[in-house]
Design a protein around this motif. Sequence first.
Motif, mmCIF file in Angstrom:
data_model
loop_
_atom_site.group_PDB
_atom_site.id
_atom_site.type_symbol
_atom_site.label_atom_id
_atom_site.label_comp_id
_atom_site.label_asym_id
_atom_site.label_seq_id
_atom_site.Cartn_x
_atom_site.Cartn_y
_atom_site.Cartn_z
ATOM 1 N N VAL A 125 -44.816 -9.974 28.011
ATOM 2 C CA VAL A 125 -46.262 -9.762 28.060
ATOM 3 C C VAL A 125 -46.619 -8.292 28.234
ATOM 4 O O VAL A 125 -47.685 -7.847 27.791
ATOM 5 C CB VAL A 125 -46.913 -10.588 29.190
ATOM 6 C CG1 VAL A 125 -46.856 -12.066 28.875
ATOM 7 C CG2 VAL A 125 -46.295 -10.269 30.532
ATOM 8 N N GLY A 126 -45.740 -7.518 28.864
ATOM 9 C CA GLY A 126 -46.051 -6.120 29.108
ATOM 10 C C GLY A 126 -46.329 -5.354 27.830
ATOM 11 O O GLY A 126 -47.290 -4.571 27.743
ATOM 12 N N ALA A 127 -45.495 -5.563 26.813
ATOM 13 C CA ALA A 127 -45.676 -4.865 25.537
ATOM 14 C C ALA A 127 -46.991 -5.254 24.880
ATOM 15 O O ALA A 127 -47.665 -4.419 24.256
ATOM 16 C CB ALA A 127 -44.502 -5.179 24.612
ATOM 17 N N ILE A 128 -47.382 -6.515 25.033
ATOM 18 C CA ILE A 128 -48.632 -6.994 24.434
ATOM 19 C C ILE A 128 -49.832 -6.386 25.164
ATOM 20 O O ILE A 128 -50.787 -5.903 24.535
ATOM 21 C CB ILE A 128 -48.677 -8.535 24.473
ATOM 22 C CG1 ILE A 128 -47.524 -9.116 23.645
ATOM 23 C CG2 ILE A 128 -50.021 -9.042 23.967
ATOM 24 C CD1 ILE A 128 -47.351 -10.612 23.798
ATOM 25 N N VAL A 129 -49.802 -6.421 26.482
ATOM 26 C CA VAL A 129 -50.899 -5.863 27.273
ATOM 27 C C VAL A 129 -51.066 -4.375 26.985
ATOM 28 O O VAL A 129 -52.191 -3.870 26.827
ATOM 29 C CB VAL A 129 -50.660 -6.110 28.777
ATOM 30 C CG1 VAL A 129 -51.652 -5.322 29.626
ATOM 31 C CG2 VAL A 129 -50.756 -7.598 29.091
ATOM 32 N N GLU A 130 -49.968 -3.653 26.893
ATOM 33 C CA GLU A 130 -50.042 -2.218 26.622
ATOM 34 C C GLU A 130 -50.626 -1.940 25.240
ATOM 35 O O GLU A 130 -51.440 -1.018 25.071
ATOM 36 C CB GLU A 130 -48.657 -1.594 26.763
ATOM 37 C CG GLU A 130 -48.172 -1.540 28.207
ATOM 38 C CD GLU A 130 -46.724 -1.107 28.333
ATOM 39 O OE1 GLU A 130 -46.124 -0.739 27.295
ATOM 40 O OE2 GLU A 130 -46.195 -1.123 29.465
ATOM 41 N N ALA A 131 -50.246 -2.738 24.245
ATOM 42 C CA ALA A 131 -50.774 -2.551 22.893
ATOM 43 C C ALA A 131 -52.279 -2.790 22.867
ATOM 44 O O ALA A 131 -53.040 -2.034 22.233
ATOM 45 C CB ALA A 131 -50.070 -3.495 21.923
ATOM 46 N N LEU A 132 -52.737 -3.834 23.548
ATOM 47 C CA LEU A 132 -54.169 -4.139 23.569
ATOM 48 C C LEU A 132 -54.955 -3.082 24.340
ATOM 49 O O LEU A 132 -56.072 -2.720 23.953
ATOM 50 C CB LEU A 132 -54.388 -5.531 24.169
ATOM 51 C CG LEU A 132 -53.906 -6.689 23.285
ATOM 52 C CD1 LEU A 132 -53.839 -7.983 24.089
ATOM 53 C CD2 LEU A 132 -54.811 -6.866 22.075
ATOM 54 N N ASN A 133 -54.388 -2.572 25.404
ATOM 55 C CA ASN A 133 -55.059 -1.521 26.165
ATOM 56 C C ASN A 133 -55.266 -0.266 25.316
ATOM 57 O O ASN A 133 -56.265 0.442 25.471
ATOM 58 C CB ASN A 133 -54.280 -1.187 27.432
ATOM 59 C CG ASN A 133 -54.714 -2.011 28.624
ATOM 60 O OD1 ASN A 133 -55.452 -1.559 29.494
ATOM 61 N ND2 ASN A 133 -54.276 -3.260 28.662
ATOM 62 N N GLU A 134 -54.328 0.023 24.435
ATOM 63 C CA GLU A 134 -54.480 1.180 23.539
ATOM 64 C C GLU A 134 -55.771 1.077 22.730
ATOM 65 O O GLU A 134 -56.497 2.067 22.560
ATOM 66 C CB GLU A 134 -53.279 1.247 22.591
ATOM 67 C CG GLU A 134 -53.414 2.288 21.483
ATOM 68 C CD GLU A 134 -52.360 2.131 20.397
ATOM 69 O OE1 GLU A 134 -52.667 2.486 19.236
ATOM 70 O OE2 GLU A 134 -51.255 1.649 20.709
ATOM 71 N N HIS A 135 -56.080 -0.143 22.270
ATOM 72 C CA HIS A 135 -57.278 -0.322 21.440
ATOM 73 C C HIS A 135 -58.555 -0.337 22.282
ATOM 74 O O HIS A 135 -59.615 0.068 21.795
ATOM 75 C CB HIS A 135 -57.133 -1.591 20.613
ATOM 76 C CG HIS A 135 -55.981 -1.536 19.655
ATOM 77 N ND1 HIS A 135 -55.896 -0.628 18.629
ATOM 78 C CD2 HIS A 135 -54.816 -2.261 19.609
ATOM 79 C CE1 HIS A 135 -54.769 -0.787 17.965
ATOM 80 N NE2 HIS A 135 -54.090 -1.780 18.540
ATOM 81 N N VAL A 136 -58.455 -0.802 23.519
ATOM 82 C CA VAL A 136 -59.609 -0.703 24.416
ATOM 83 C C VAL A 136 -59.921 0.767 24.691
ATOM 84 O O VAL A 136 -61.076 1.206 24.609
ATOM 85 C CB VAL A 136 -59.353 -1.459 25.735
ATOM 86 C CG1 VAL A 136 -60.496 -1.203 26.724
ATOM 87 C CG2 VAL A 136 -59.209 -2.954 25.482
ATOM 88 N N GLU A 137 -58.900 1.531 25.006
ATOM 89 C CA GLU A 137 -59.083 2.950 25.302
ATOM 90 C C GLU A 137 -59.646 3.714 24.106
ATOM 91 O O GLU A 137 -60.443 4.658 24.272
ATOM 92 C CB GLU A 137 -57.754 3.566 25.734
ATOM 93 C CG GLU A 137 -57.255 3.062 27.082
ATOM 94 C CD GLU A 137 -55.819 3.469 27.362
ATOM 95 O OE1 GLU A 137 -55.265 4.279 26.583
ATOM 96 O OE2 GLU A 137 -55.252 2.976 28.359
ATOM 97 N N ALA A 138 -59.289 3.287 22.904
ATOM 98 C CA ALA A 138 -59.784 3.935 21.689
ATOM 99 C C ALA A 138 -61.187 3.471 21.316
ATOM 100 O O ALA A 138 -61.786 4.004 20.377
ATOM 101 C CB ALA A 138 -58.822 3.666 20.537
#
Length: 312
Positions: A125-138
């Motif tokens: 799940v960590g890799a998924i959460v990090e990927a989604l956070n990238e798009h929130v931050e952008a």
Amino acid sequence: MKHIHIQGLDKPVSQLIMGSDFFRLNNGEEVSEILSHYLAIGGNTIDTAHIYCGGESEQALGIWLDQNRNRESINIFTKGAHHDANGPRVNAEAIRSDLFTSLERLRTDYIELYALHRDDPSVPVGAIVEALNEHVEAGRIRAFGGSNWTHERLQEANDYAAQHGLIGFSFSSPNLSLAKANEPFWAGCVSADADTLAWHERTQLPLLSWSAQARGFFSGRFTPDNRENADLVRVFYSDANWSRLRRAEELAQQKGVSTIQIALAYVLNQSFPTGALIGPRSEAEMLSCNEGAQLQLTAQELAWLDLTEAAV
């Protein structure tokens, strides 16, 4: 219409969420007419997905938003990272690819509610959460959730987010209906069970239900002897569900409403924030959904409908 709040959004989400799996590039008049009826009852959130109608659903919605110049007043709820012929594809690359394609089709640079259409439990799940956070931050998405994720995986993901100072999943979108599924309607789908409901009650994480009215099980068109709809027979035909139907019919008669409105009210009167994806194709069906959404059911009535109380 009642609304709920989802973490990350600056505008509320209407409890009735308009489904768009029939939106296509060749039925613009129907799309416009249905959405005008939806706006008239106070709706403001439209559900779509990267895979719906081969992408036409998102494209048709994007055209409608452009024509009506109302993007800022509408919440877009779309989904990506669905599996393909090669299997699961819940990974950073697939999420990015599907999201960018959805943004282009929808003619927007951000999406309010972005959900992973399926899960792949083999991916940490960590890799998924990090990927989604990238798009929130952008700024590409405001909030993200899981469509057809188990509550155990959602909890694991949100624990990871909390431990690493990241944003977690803000909503879940499984099937929740008064009729309980015997098996998944489609491969990889998740239906909320008693443990799931208890988890949502503890966490108060919003649940946006698909097939909230059990694909017409409570419409009056189906009986134990009518087995023409093989999928409905497979998923929803059971002695317990026929008992739930009879109780819904009885409560509907007491309240002077329809049985299917009781089924919708069951979803919208849970002890945590809920929304229901709906798919009316006429003004009359839209008004029926709106009337069902206004019904107030007590905790005792909910338990009785769900066969956990002997009397109401």
